[in-house]
Design a protein around this motif. Structure first.
Motif: not given
Ligand code: NAD
Length: 375
Positions: A303, A350, A310, A84, A294, A86-89, A99, A297-300
């Motif tokens: 990007y 990056y 990454n 899976k 999964e 990541p999914v935006t919340t 999640n 990290h989240g759905s960033a």
């Molecule tokens: P995030 O993990 O998406 O981002 C946090 C930081 O890390 C940001 O600067 C982002 O650009 C960077 N980042 C994250 N993944 C990266 C990758 N693969 N490569 C490079 N840089 C990366 O966390 P957030 O901004 O707090 O959350 C964004 C959304 O994701 C929210 O809606 C949150 O609820 C959701 N979320 C989902 C999951 C999941 O589906 N398991 C986990 C965490 C957060």
């Protein structure tokens, strides 16, 4: 007309070709890009998959009117394994976390997150190799909340005043922290079993039982009881605040950590930072009936669609999935290929590079890993 024998032979042939049926959930934001990169490298290991693609999150909300459609749950229940993205919340409003809902619906009680520094990663914490085991279903994440001013909240506040004498402000909102002996026992056992199967030497239970004497106290007492069943594995416990300090001073002191839900969430991100960031932090949510692999990290969203994120955290989650499926050699091969790409430092995104002029995109990382697998 196909005879019964011929049909059986065809079935056997198909099963030999398609080894593993896996629910594939691309997710939101950067999810589809990192998920596709991961699918490509998994296929390049030579292991045969049949992907059952299902949608959850924003796309499912837009197309099917619910962020967690039944088809997705049914697919995971049937296949027992999912990969899976990541999914935006949405914060505060909109749908509840997909999640959290998935983990509760499938009783994925254990969140397993290995944090390892791969050579070539720029971090002062070289040699760190910690596994975080987070309880996934209880604690403040059980979703039992009472809104400010609601009639149930007033009743709850009255109950608290009546039974404890503690005066609470009438404009309070309340979230319940629930820790059970059953939930604690199964997560601590999971941590010890993991330690035993993976040649780990020590399990540390993390808590705040000096203040939360009854809830975290129960977690700690239960951990101590379970530890007695595993005399081949060292056991100790630590306060969550103390371990935050020790993790950034001496991470090598730690091996497997087992934590209630909220501390597990926070310590996971801390550990991700220590090993080089979200881009290299994989994970899995595991229950007795199903497992979802999964990244941490989240759905960033910033990007999304830019071929920038990454994919290694999701690829390493794929490595965990291969191990879960019994494909140990392929798992080791894929992890080595990812590690080589990191160590060379030429084809990384990056977040792993200081010079922005030389970074590559998500799909180029997948190409580089595939080249290592084939080379
Ligand atoms: P995030 O993990 O998406 O981002 C946090 C930081 O890390 C940001 O600067 C982002 O650009 C960077 N980042 C994250 N993944 C990266 C990758 N693969 N490569 C490079 N840089 C990366 O966390 P957030 O901004 O707090 O959350 C964004 C959304 O994701 C929210 O809606 C949150 O609820 C959701 N979320 C989902 C999951 C999941 O589906 N398991 C986990 C965490 C957060």
């Amino acid at each position: 007309m196909v005879s019964a024998d011929e049909w059986e032979r065809t079935k056997v042939r198909v099963m030999a070709i398609v080894k593993h049926r896996v629910s594939f959930i691309p997710g939101d934001g950067i999810g589809p890009e990192v998920a596709e990169a991961t699918r490509r490298v998994l296929e390049a290991t030579g292991v045969k998959f049949q992907w059952d693609t299902v949608i959850v999150g924003k796309q499912a909300q837009d197309e099917l009117g619910t962020p967690l459609p039944d088809q997705a749950l049914q697919s995971i229940r049937k296949n027992k394994v999912a990969l899976k993205g990541p999914v935006t919340t949405p914060i505060g409003t909109g749908f509840r976390s997909v999640n959290v809902a998935l983990r509760q619906a499938l009783d994925l009680y254990a969140c397993l997150r290995p944090y390892k520094v791969y050579p070539g990663i720029s971090t002062p914490f070289q040699g760190m190799d910690i596994v975080v085991v987070r309880e996934n279903t209880e604690d403040l994440y059980a979703g039992i909340e009472f809104a400010k001013g609601a009639s149930e909240t007033k009743k709850l506040l009255d109950f608290v005043v009546d039974t404890t004498g503690t005066k609470l402000s009438r404009d309070s909102a309340v979230s319940l922290k629930v820790i059970s002996q059953t939930g604690s026992r199964r997560i601590v056992r999971f941590a010890f079993e993991y330690a035993r199967r993976n040649g780990r030497r020590k399990v540390t239970a993390v808590h705040k039982a000096n203040i939360l004497k009854l809830s975290d106290g129960l977690f700690l007492d239960t951990a101590r009881e379970v530890a007695k069943e595993y005399d081949d594995i060292e056991f100790n416990d630590m306060l969550v605040d103390a371990i935050c300090m020790e993790l950034v001073r001496k991470p090598r002191l730690f091996d497997v950590l087992v934590l209630p839900n909220l501390y597990g969430d926070i310590i996971s991100d801390l550990c991700a930072g220590l090993v080089g960031g979200m881009g290299v932090a994989p994970g899995a949510n595991i229950g007795d009936e199903a497992a979802i692999f999964e990244p941490t990290h989240g759905s960033a969203p910033k990007y999304a669609g830019q071929n920038k994120a990454n994919p290694m955290a999701m690829m390493l989650s794929g490595v965990m999935m291969l191990r879960h499926l019994g494909e140990k050699d392929s798992a080791d091969m894929l992890e080595d290929a990812i590690a080589e790409v990191i160590a060379e430092g030429k084809n990384v995104t990056y977040d792993l590079k200081l010079d922005p002029a030389t970074v590559v995109g998500t799909s180029q990382v997948a190409d580089a890993v595939i080249a290592k697998l084939k080379g």
